[in-house]
Design a protein around this motif. Structure first.
Motif, PDB file in Angstrom:
ATOM      1  N   TYR A  32      34.378 -41.566  16.483  1.00  0.00           N
ATOM      2  CA  TYR A  32      35.666 -40.911  16.248  1.00  0.00           C
ATOM      3  C   TYR A  32      35.580 -39.493  15.701  1.00  0.00           C
ATOM      4  CZ  TYR A  32      37.223 -45.779  16.617  1.00  0.00           C
ATOM      5  OH  TYR A  32      37.457 -47.056  17.049  1.00  0.00           O
ATOM      6  N   GLY A  33      34.395 -39.040  15.317  1.00  0.00           N
ATOM      7  CA  GLY A  33      34.250 -37.690  14.796  1.00  0.00           C
ATOM      8  C   GLY A  33      35.186 -37.428  13.631  1.00  0.00           C
ATOM      9  N   ASP A  34      35.782 -36.250  13.621  1.00  0.00           N
ATOM     10  CA  ASP A  34      36.687 -35.855  12.535  1.00  0.00           C
ATOM     11  C   ASP A  34      38.027 -36.571  12.591  1.00  0.00           C
ATOM     12  OD1 ASP A  34      34.776 -34.129  11.584  1.00  0.00           O
ATOM     13  OD2 ASP A  34      35.593 -32.373  12.608  1.00  0.00           O
ATOM     14  N   ASN A  35      38.272 -37.344  13.630  1.00  0.00           N
ATOM     15  CA  ASN A  35      39.535 -38.081  13.727  1.00  0.00           C
ATOM     16  C   ASN A  35      39.549 -39.355  12.889  1.00  0.00           C
ATOM     17  OD1 ASN A  35      40.758 -36.250  15.430  1.00  0.00           O
ATOM     18  ND2 ASN A  35      40.236 -37.351  17.305  1.00  0.00           N
ATOM     19  N   TYR A  36      38.400 -39.729  12.336  1.00  0.00           N
ATOM     20  CA  TYR A  36      38.335 -41.016  11.647  1.00  0.00           C
ATOM     21  C   TYR A  36      39.235 -41.065  10.411  1.00  0.00           C
ATOM     22  CZ  TYR A  36      36.497 -45.318   9.675  1.00  0.00           C
ATOM     23  OH  TYR A  36      36.381 -46.597   9.175  1.00  0.00           O
ATOM     24  N   TYR A  79      31.038 -43.900  23.002  1.00  0.00           N
ATOM     25  CA  TYR A  79      32.335 -44.330  23.538  1.00  0.00           C
ATOM     26  C   TYR A  79      32.710 -45.675  22.923  1.00  0.00           C
ATOM     27  CZ  TYR A  79      35.764 -45.528  27.243  1.00  0.00           C
ATOM     28  OH  TYR A  79      36.890 -45.868  27.953  1.00  0.00           O
ATOM     29  N   ILE A  80      33.848 -45.745  22.242  1.00  0.00           N
ATOM     30  CA  ILE A  80      34.241 -46.966  21.542  1.00  0.00           C
ATOM     31  C   ILE A  80      34.500 -48.123  22.491  1.00  0.00           C
ATOM     32  CG2 ILE A  80      36.696 -46.361  21.458  1.00  0.00           C
ATOM     33  CD1 ILE A  80      34.573 -48.297  18.827  1.00  0.00           C
ATOM     34  N   GLY A  97      41.729 -44.942  19.492  1.00  0.00           N
ATOM     35  CA  GLY A  97      41.295 -45.495  18.217  1.00  0.00           C
ATOM     36  C   GLY A  97      40.739 -46.897  18.300  1.00  0.00           C
ATOM     37  N   GLY A  98      40.611 -47.431  19.502  1.00  0.00           N
ATOM     38  CA  GLY A  98      39.987 -48.734  19.680  1.00  0.00           C
ATOM     39  C   GLY A  98      40.946 -49.893  19.523  1.00  0.00           C
ATOM     40  N   THR A 101      44.551 -36.285  20.672  1.00  0.00           N
ATOM     41  CA  THR A 101      44.512 -37.737  20.781  1.00  0.00           C
ATOM     42  C   THR A 101      43.403 -38.241  19.863  1.00  0.00           C
ATOM     43  OG1 THR A 101      42.878 -37.767  22.567  1.00  0.00           O
ATOM     44  CG2 THR A 101      45.211 -37.638  23.207  1.00  0.00           C
ATOM     45  N   ALA A 102      43.315 -39.552  19.697  1.00  0.00           N
ATOM     46  CA  ALA A 102      42.223 -40.117  18.901  1.00  0.00           C
ATOM     47  C   ALA A 102      40.886 -40.035  19.631  1.00  0.00           C
ATOM     48  CB  ALA A 102      42.539 -41.564  18.547  1.00  0.00           C
ATOM     49  N   SER A 103      40.906 -39.823  20.948  1.00  0.00           N
ATOM     50  CA  SER A 103      39.674 -39.647  21.734  1.00  0.00           C
ATOM     51  C   SER A 103      39.139 -38.242  21.474  1.00  0.00           C
ATOM     52  CB  SER A 103      39.955 -39.851  23.227  1.00  0.00           C
ATOM     53  OG  SER A 103      40.385 -41.162  23.475  1.00  0.00           O
TER      54      SER A 103
END
Length: 552
Positions: free
Chosen positions: A524-528, A499-500, A226-227, A444-446
């Motif tokens: 992040y795609g759908d994880n945001y 890539y963050i 998640g950065g 994962t957030a990745s």
């Protein structure tokens, strides 16, 4: 680059520093403040006029400068909590740095009022109470590898640039030459210690684990890609590979290869026309697409391919194979044959530095090296990312398939342009896939879990007067390359975003990103949405923010 993590980038809200140690896990006490500084119990306040101040105003990329009211060098979780509480009480905008490899202005920018530097938190040790290895945020990657390997014969599949710090590298996902075999760094993250700020300004330290019944598990999850700089101050990571058994430390993380087979080759531009250039790149993309599955026998192989500007003279390919893999020699030979098939090219020795690669003329013929020696070779001799006076611009893409005719022509045009003949301008192709693609995007957030290789568009230079020309070259190349997708690698059948840890604030600009896809979807795609929920819970006031922050 990995690496490129690289480059981890990360955000590379800083990325590393300091020498790792196998000392006890307990935090070290803050050291006495040097004469002429103010010590408030959590590290000296380094202000303008202090001889250290100018050095601390920039990280690795000299384009980005911070001139805060003061810096604080953090040496423990207690230091971090105390320093953060003071900044919150004073209403100061805080920035965080662990190693300084952030590619954008997320750490160093004019708005920063207090910069907390974690470069002296460098311990690497085994914590029996967690049954996991503890790594502080300032530990440089090479020191992490050295300590884990020498102490217990284990490692993490992190980036190849030695001076990237664990703090940002891990938070953004982290990958390197062993990722095709063992996944991302965060795939081995067991727990994280974070200093957070609640809605009323209260400051506390929280430990979050991946255990399903951990009430803080969402905070752990947010730190699996998640950065950096989004949720709090990371003061410690713990690593234990999924499925690890027993209590012995040497069984808690993956083992690196005993030895690796390495090759370094150059393809002279004088041998290349557009047709040969295109065939070479299509071959690279096709091989990685065909060998990107989690169970691919070829996951033992990883490569870095520098497509350098013609002014440099060559395109340069470094390849590493686990020497213990079945038919390792054959795997390397077949890879090189597949990449050069139909090109008519004659490879030469990599005889001069190339982007992140040092000159390696002795590797024109494949050679076996102990794994740690090969890791040192790539890391410590890195001639650009570890250069203390360069300026740079970077853009990234996850590729699910190979290049089309337009993209090949675009690369050839920009890499042979006489209008921008910078030998340190390049596009880097980086092996990906394999075990990275073994888990679901939401685990994962990745989120990028179905790519074959990465691309890194970049340029390095030293003179501030050359900023405009170099930034323009990278922008035009990138936007031309992804023209059909609105100037960015829009997630879909061909691409998986960016890539963050290679942050790029242009993605927020609708003049540069014409896809209609928000910057956060590219990263992040759908994880945001889940990251936003975590942000609202753990940083409800949005105290931690920068130009690519998760927005509550």
């Amino acid at each position: 680059m990995s690496g490129t993590d690289r480059r981890t980038l990360i955000t590379r809200v800083g990325t590393l520093a300091g020498a790792a140690s196998v000392a006890a896990l307990s935090p070290r006490p803050a050291q006495a403040a040097p004469s002429g500084t103010t010590d408030t119990g959590h590290g000296a306040a380094i202000r303008s006029g202090d001889l250290r101040y100018a050095t601390l105003t920039t990280g690795n990329n000299q384009r980005f400068v911070a001139r805060p009211e003061y810096f604080r060098v953090i040496r423990s979780a207690a230091d971090a909590e105390s320093a953060l509480r003071r900044a919150v009480d004073d209403g100061k905008k805080v920035s965080v740095r662990s190693g300084g490899h952030c590619f954008a202005d997320l750490v160093c920018n004019p708005g920063v009022e207090v910069l907390l530097d974690f470069s002296e938190m460098t311990d690497v040790s085994y914590d029996p109470s967690m049954r996991a290895f503890a790594v502080e945020p300032g530990a440089r990657l090479l020191n992490v590898y050295e300590t884990l390997f020498k102490g217990w014969g284990v490692t993490l599949p992190g980036g190849m640039c030695y001076s990237v710090g664990a703090g940002g590298h891990v938070a953004g996902g982290g990958y390197g030459m062993l990722s095709r075999a063992h996944g991302l760094v965060v795939d081995h993250l067991y727990a994280v210690e974070v200093v957070v700020v609640d809605r009323s300004g209260g400051v506390r330290t929280v430990v979050a684990t991946r255990e399903e019944d951990d009430p803080h598990r969402d905070l752990w999850w947010a730190h699996t890609g998640g950065g950096g700089g989004n949720f709090g101050l990371v003061t410690r990571y713990w690593f234990r590979s999924p499925g690890a058994r027993g209590a012995e430390p040497d069984r808690q993380l993956v083992r690196p290869p005993a030895g690796v087979l390495v090759s370094a080759l150059s393809f002279p531009w004088e041998q290349l026309n557009e047709q040969r250039f295109g065939r070479l790149l299509r071959n690279y993309g096709a091989w990685h697409k065909a060998n990107s599955a989690p169970d691919s026998p070829s996951r033992a192989l990883s490569s870095v391919f520098n497509l350098c500007h013609r002014a440099h003279g060559t395109l340069d390919l470094f390849t590493q194979v686990d020497a213990g893999a079945p038919d390792a020699d054959k795997l390397l030979i077949n890879f090189l044959k597949a990449i050069t098939a139909g090109t008519g090219l004659t490879a030469t020795a990599l005889s001069k530095p190339s982007g992140d690669l040092a000159a390696m003329p002795h590797l024109a013929t494949p050679r076996r090296l102990p794994w740690l020696n090969a890791t040192r070779l790539l890391g410590t001799s890195n001639p650009t990312l570890t250069h203390p006076s360069l300026r740079a611009d970077h853009k990234s893409a996850y590729m699910r398939t190979g290049l089309d005719d337009h993209q090949v022509a675009t690369l050839h045009h920009h890499l042979t342009s006489e209008a921008h003949a910078n030998p340190d301008a390049m596009v880097v192709l980086l092996s990906f896939g394999g075990r990275v693609n073994a888990i679901s995007p939401s685990e994962t957030a990745s989120v990028q879990r179905s790519s074959a290789f990465k691309m890194l568009f970049q340029s390095f230079w030293g003179d501030p007067a050359q900023d405009e020309a170099n930034i323009r070259w990278v922008r035009e190349l990138y936007e031309d390359f992804f023209h059909a997708a609105g100037g960015v690698p829009a997630p879909g059948e061909r691409y998986q975003g960016c890539y963050i840890n290679y942050p790029d604030t242009d993605l927020r600009d609708p003049h540069r990103n014409r896809s209609g896809i928000p910057w956060h979807t590219l990263y992040y795609g759908d994880n945001y949405q889940r990251l936003q929920q975590t942000k609202r819970l753990w940083d409800p006031s949005g105290f931690f923010h920068h130009s690519l922050s998760v927005e509550p």
